[in-house]
Design a protein around this motif. Sequence first.
Motif, mmCIF file in Angstrom:
data_model
loop_
_atom_site.group_PDB
_atom_site.id
_atom_site.type_symbol
_atom_site.label_atom_id
_atom_site.label_comp_id
_atom_site.label_asym_id
_atom_site.label_seq_id
_atom_site.Cartn_x
_atom_site.Cartn_y
_atom_site.Cartn_z
ATOM 1 N N LYS A 266 0.850 -1.202 0.000
ATOM 2 C CA LYS A 266 0.000 0.000 0.000
ATOM 3 C C LYS A 266 0.880 1.245 0.000
ATOM 4 O O LYS A 266 2.066 1.187 0.344
ATOM 5 C CB LYS A 266 -0.906 0.018 1.235
ATOM 6 N N LYS A 267 0.290 2.377 -0.346
ATOM 7 C CA LYS A 267 1.031 3.633 -0.428
ATOM 8 C C LYS A 267 1.673 4.026 0.897
ATOM 9 O O LYS A 267 2.728 4.631 0.920
ATOM 10 C CB LYS A 267 0.116 4.772 -0.882
ATOM 11 N N ASP A 268 1.041 3.659 2.016
ATOM 12 C CA ASP A 268 1.560 4.067 3.315
ATOM 13 C C ASP A 268 2.541 3.061 3.923
ATOM 14 O O ASP A 268 2.975 3.216 5.062
ATOM 15 C CB ASP A 268 0.425 4.345 4.288
ATOM 16 N N ALA A 269 2.932 2.038 3.179
ATOM 17 C CA ALA A 269 3.891 1.048 3.681
ATOM 18 C C ALA A 269 5.212 1.726 4.018
ATOM 19 O O ALA A 269 5.687 2.594 3.281
ATOM 20 C CB ALA A 269 4.118 -0.053 2.646
ATOM 21 N N SER A 270 5.808 1.316 5.140
ATOM 22 C CA SER A 270 7.090 1.889 5.554
ATOM 23 C C SER A 270 8.230 1.311 4.709
ATOM 24 O O SER A 270 8.067 0.275 4.060
ATOM 25 C CB SER A 270 7.352 1.574 7.035
ATOM 26 N N ILE A 271 9.366 1.959 4.768
ATOM 27 C CA ILE A 271 10.553 1.488 4.049
ATOM 28 C C ILE A 271 10.923 0.092 4.547
ATOM 29 O O ILE A 271 11.238 -0.798 3.758
ATOM 30 C CB ILE A 271 11.739 2.475 4.228
ATOM 31 N N ARG A 272 10.867 -0.115 5.847
ATOM 32 C CA ARG A 272 11.181 -1.429 6.431
ATOM 33 C C ARG A 272 10.210 -2.490 5.921
ATOM 34 O O ARG A 272 10.613 -3.599 5.582
ATOM 35 C CB ARG A 272 11.144 -1.355 7.951
ATOM 36 N N GLU A 273 8.932 -2.148 5.852
ATOM 37 C CA GLU A 273 7.912 -3.081 5.354
ATOM 38 C C GLU A 273 8.180 -3.450 3.890
ATOM 39 O O GLU A 273 8.065 -4.616 3.498
ATOM 40 C CB GLU A 273 6.538 -2.431 5.499
ATOM 41 N N ILE A 274 8.562 -2.474 3.092
ATOM 42 C CA ILE A 274 8.880 -2.720 1.678
ATOM 43 C C ILE A 274 10.084 -3.664 1.581
ATOM 44 O O ILE A 274 10.047 -4.659 0.865
ATOM 45 C CB ILE A 274 9.181 -1.400 0.935
ATOM 46 N N ALA A 275 11.135 -3.344 2.319
ATOM 47 C CA ALA A 275 12.348 -4.165 2.291
ATOM 48 C C ALA A 275 12.048 -5.586 2.752
ATOM 49 O O ALA A 275 12.502 -6.558 2.129
ATOM 50 C CB ALA A 275 13.427 -3.529 3.172
#
Length: 149
Positions: free
Chosen positions: A15-24
């Motif tokens: 989602k657009k509000d995903a954190s950088i850590r969540e993306i990684a």
Amino acid sequence: MLVKDIMTKNVITVKKDASIREIAQTIVDHDISGLPVVDEEGKVCGIVSEGDLVRKEFAPELPDELCILGAVIYYSGLREYQDAFRKIAAISAEQLMTKKVVAVHEDDDVSKVAKIMYDKHVKRVPVLDGEKHLLGIVSRRDIVKMMLS
């Protein structure tokens, strides 16, 4: 062969509000190199990749400039500098993602996708319907696997 014949249908997204850590974490957990970013309605609004994450780790190169009578005129690289600086400061997918998404339709020929990937230097292309809803994704690996069949 058509895109719908080789595309991955179960696409991992954030989602657009995903954190950088969540993306990684998502990229590492699923062993992928990038993924689409979707809004609340499930429409694709960007792409985030390992390259975007790596870009956060080093300072952007200053744009080329020319000084005339004390005025600084940037003649090359200003847009790239601004984009790199934006990515360094990003804390969410929306801020980090590449917003100009190159996409294809499921009835497009695979050769079209291959040319887009080559010309635009992209590793994955989302497959969208007319409403920008995600139907699948085609990666370079999907094209290579097609060559084996």
